[in-house]
Each structure stands twice: as C-alpha cells, then as structure tokens.
Design a protein around this motif. Structure first.
Motif, PDB file in Angstrom:
ATOM      1  N   ARG A   1       0.819  -1.212   0.000  1.00 48.56           N
ATOM      2  CA  ARG A   1       0.000   0.000   0.000  1.00 48.56           C
ATOM      3  C   ARG A   1       0.856   1.267   0.000  1.00 48.56           C
ATOM      4  O   ARG A   1       0.604   2.217  -0.734  1.00 48.56           O
ATOM      5  N   SER A   2       1.899   1.279   0.813  1.00 47.52           N
ATOM      6  CA  SER A   2       2.741   2.467   0.954  1.00 47.52           C
ATOM      7  C   SER A   2       3.411   2.848  -0.366  1.00 47.52           C
ATOM      8  O   SER A   2       3.332   3.997  -0.810  1.00 47.52           O
ATOM      9  N   LEU A   3       4.079   1.883  -1.009  1.00 47.94           N
ATOM     10  CA  LEU A   3       4.769   2.177  -2.264  1.00 47.94           C
ATOM     11  C   LEU A   3       3.776   2.514  -3.369  1.00 47.94           C
ATOM     12  O   LEU A   3       3.998   3.449  -4.145  1.00 47.94           O
ATOM     13  N   TYR A   4       2.661   1.791  -3.442  1.00 45.04           N
ATOM     14  CA  TYR A   4       1.647   2.082  -4.465  1.00 45.04           C
ATOM     15  C   TYR A   4       1.193   3.539  -4.365  1.00 45.04           C
ATOM     16  O   TYR A   4       1.128   4.255  -5.368  1.00 45.04           O
ATOM     17  N   TYR A   5       0.899   3.999  -3.145  1.00 46.72           N
ATOM     18  CA  TYR A   5       0.415   5.371  -3.006  1.00 46.72           C
ATOM     19  C   TYR A   5       1.524   6.398  -3.183  1.00 46.72           C
ATOM     20  O   TYR A   5       1.260   7.545  -3.526  1.00 46.72           O
ATOM     21  N   ARG A   6       2.768   5.985  -3.011  1.00 50.44           N
ATOM     22  CA  ARG A   6       3.881   6.888  -3.359  1.00 50.44           C
ATOM     23  C   ARG A   6       3.967   7.046  -4.868  1.00 50.44           C
ATOM     24  O   ARG A   6       4.256   8.125  -5.371  1.00 50.44           O
ATOM     25  N   PHE A   7       3.728   5.966  -5.605  1.00 47.93           N
ATOM     26  CA  PHE A   7       3.630   6.071  -7.066  1.00 47.93           C
ATOM     27  C   PHE A   7       2.462   6.993  -7.427  1.00 47.93           C
ATOM     28  O   PHE A   7       2.577   7.853  -8.290  1.00 47.93           O
ATOM     29  N   TYR A   8       1.334   6.780  -6.774  1.00 47.22           N
ATOM     30  CA  TYR A   8       0.114   7.538  -7.047  1.00 47.22           C
ATOM     31  C   TYR A   8       0.334   9.035  -6.847  1.00 47.22           C
ATOM     32  O   TYR A   8      -0.103   9.856  -7.657  1.00 47.22           O
ATOM     33  N   ARG A   9       1.025   9.389  -5.763  1.00 48.83           N
ATOM     34  CA  ARG A   9       1.279  10.810  -5.460  1.00 48.83           C
ATOM     35  C   ARG A   9       2.526  11.356  -6.156  1.00 48.83           C
ATOM     36  O   ARG A   9       2.918  12.488  -5.934  1.00 48.83           O
ATOM     37  N   LYS A  10       3.142  10.536  -7.002  1.00 48.10           N
ATOM     38  CA  LYS A  10       4.359  10.891  -7.745  1.00 48.10           C
ATOM     39  C   LYS A  10       5.523  11.243  -6.821  1.00 48.10           C
ATOM     40  O   LYS A  10       6.351  12.078  -7.142  1.00 48.10           O
ATOM     41  N   GLU A  11       5.581  10.591  -5.669  1.00 46.65           N
ATOM     42  CA  GLU A  11       6.718  10.762  -4.763  1.00 46.65           C
ATOM     43  C   GLU A  11       7.866   9.847  -5.195  1.00 46.65           C
ATOM     44  O   GLU A  11       9.020  10.151  -4.928  1.00 46.65           O
ATOM     45  N   TYR A  12       7.532   8.716  -5.827  1.00 48.38           N
ATOM     46  CA  TYR A  12       8.519   7.766  -6.322  1.00 48.38           C
ATOM     47  C   TYR A  12       8.246   7.515  -7.798  1.00 48.38           C
ATOM     48  O   TYR A  12       7.087   7.458  -8.225  1.00 48.38           O
ATOM     49  N   SER A  13       9.312   7.294  -8.551  1.00 52.17           N
ATOM     50  CA  SER A  13       9.140   6.918  -9.952  1.00 52.17           C
ATOM     51  C   SER A  13       9.007   5.391 -10.040  1.00 52.17           C
ATOM     52  O   SER A  13       9.334   4.664  -9.109  1.00 52.17           O
ATOM     53  N   ILE A  14       8.547   4.951 -11.194  1.00 58.58           N
ATOM     54  CA  ILE A  14       8.333   3.528 -11.442  1.00 58.58           C
ATOM     55  C   ILE A  14       9.435   3.071 -12.391  1.00 58.58           C
ATOM     56  O   ILE A  14       9.494   3.526 -13.537  1.00 58.58           O
ATOM     57  N   ASP A  15      10.316   2.209 -11.904  1.00 56.61           N
ATOM     58  CA  ASP A  15      11.465   1.817 -12.716  1.00 56.61           C
ATOM     59  C   ASP A  15      11.039   0.850 -13.828  1.00 56.61           C
ATOM     60  O   ASP A  15       9.910   0.337 -13.823  1.00 56.61           O
ATOM     61  N   PRO A  16      11.921   0.615 -14.803  1.00 57.91           N
ATOM     62  CA  PRO A  16      11.547  -0.234 -15.947  1.00 57.91           C
ATOM     63  C   PRO A  16      11.061  -1.634 -15.561  1.00 57.91           C
ATOM     64  O   PRO A  16      10.133  -2.153 -16.184  1.00 57.91           O
ATOM     65  N   GLU A  17      11.651  -2.238 -14.529  1.00 60.96           N
ATOM     66  CA  GLU A  17      11.203  -3.575 -14.117  1.00 60.96           C
ATOM     67  C   GLU A  17       9.788  -3.514 -13.539  1.00 60.96           C
ATOM     68  O   GLU A  17       8.965  -4.403 -13.793  1.00 60.96           O
ATOM     69  N   GLN A  18       9.498  -2.490 -12.766  1.00 56.91           N
ATOM     70  CA  GLN A  18       8.152  -2.320 -12.203  1.00 56.91           C
ATOM     71  C   GLN A  18       7.143  -2.028 -13.309  1.00 56.91           C
ATOM     72  O   GLN A  18       6.016  -2.540 -13.288  1.00 56.91           O
ATOM     73  N   GLN A  19       7.552  -1.243 -14.309  1.00 56.85           N
ATOM     74  CA  GLN A  19       6.678  -0.969 -15.459  1.00 56.85           C
ATOM     75  C   GLN A  19       6.356  -2.264 -16.194  1.00 56.85           C
ATOM     76  O   GLN A  19       5.212  -2.489 -16.607  1.00 56.85           O
ATOM     77  N   GLU A  20       7.350  -3.128 -16.329  1.00 56.88           N
ATOM     78  CA  GLU A  20       7.145  -4.407 -17.014  1.00 56.88           C
ATOM     79  C   GLU A  20       6.170  -5.293 -16.238  1.00 56.88           C
ATOM     80  O   GLU A  20       5.317  -5.959 -16.824  1.00 56.88           O
ATOM     81  N   PHE A  21       6.247  -5.293 -14.910  1.00 58.32           N
ATOM     82  CA  PHE A  21       5.297  -6.047 -14.091  1.00 58.32           C
ATOM     83  C   PHE A  21       3.869  -5.559 -14.368  1.00 58.32           C
ATOM     84  O   PHE A  21       2.951  -6.355 -14.546  1.00 58.32           O
ATOM     85  N   ILE A  22       3.686  -4.241 -14.420  1.00 59.71           N
ATOM     86  CA  ILE A  22       2.361  -3.662 -14.681  1.00 59.71           C
ATOM     87  C   ILE A  22       1.891  -4.042 -16.083  1.00 59.71           C
ATOM     88  O   ILE A  22       0.730  -4.411 -16.287  1.00 59.71           O
ATOM     89  N   ARG A  23       2.803  -3.980 -17.070  1.00 59.53           N
ATOM     90  CA  ARG A  23       2.454  -4.392 -18.437  1.00 59.53           C
ATOM     91  C   ARG A  23       1.977  -5.841 -18.474  1.00 59.53           C
ATOM     92  O   ARG A  23       1.009  -6.164 -19.157  1.00 59.53           O
ATOM     93  N   ARG A  24       2.675  -6.713 -17.735  1.00 55.73           N
ATOM     94  CA  ARG A  24       2.282  -8.133 -17.700  1.00 55.73           C
ATOM     95  C   ARG A  24       0.890  -8.312 -17.104  1.00 55.73           C
ATOM     96  O   ARG A  24       0.110  -9.140 -17.573  1.00 55.73           O
TER      97      ARG A  24
END
Length: 86
Positions: free
Chosen positions: A41-64
């Motif tokens: 939950r914590s990291l997801y909402y950091r992505f949501y609030r643009k506090e953290y970027s989403i690295d290429p491996e994390q982007q690939e997980f979302i694509r899958r």
C-alpha cells in the motif's frame, strides 16, 4: 589512459492516477488489488502521489498484469523521465 565510462539510460515512469481509467471496471479492480499486493500500500500510493518513480522492471510487471487480463493497450503513466547512470 583515461577510462571510458559506460552510460545507462533508464526511463522512469511517474504517476498511476489515470492508469486504470480506460480499463473495464472488473479488470481495474483486480489489477489494482494485484498492484497493492505486489508493491504494498505504501509504495503504491507513493507512485500515485508521484513521490517515487516507477522503474523499468516495475513498469514491465504492470504491463504483464495488463496482458494477463487481455488488455492490449499500454499502461498509461502520467509522464516519463530519463535517468543516467555512469
């Protein structure tokens, strides 16, 4: 002799607010549940609030996740930045 440094460019995605806007509701709920399970939950909402970027491996997980639900459209992150590593 001077050593040459190798530069690595990694595209970082930012923002997941609109990620599920064009996804059918039942799939959107399922994908969001999986994102929360995977990232927490914590990291997801950091992505949501643009506090953290989403690295290429994390982007690939979302694509899958999108592909597993039969969604052919690419995940819609808000914007990208490039990170240079020397």
């Amino acid at each position: 002799a001077r050593r040459q440094r190798q530069m690595c460019i990694r595209d970082r995605a930012w923002g997941v607010r609109a990620l599920l806007d064009d996804v059918p509701l039942k799939d959107a709920v399922s994908i969001k549940d999986r994102l929360l399970q995977h990232f927490g939950r914590s990291l997801y909402y950091r992505f949501y609030r643009k506090e953290y970027s989403i690295d290429p491996e994390q982007q690939e997980f979302i694509r899958r996740l999108f592909r597993q639900k039969g969604i052919k459209k690419e995940p819609a992150f808000e914007y990208y930045t490039e990170e240079y590593k020397w």
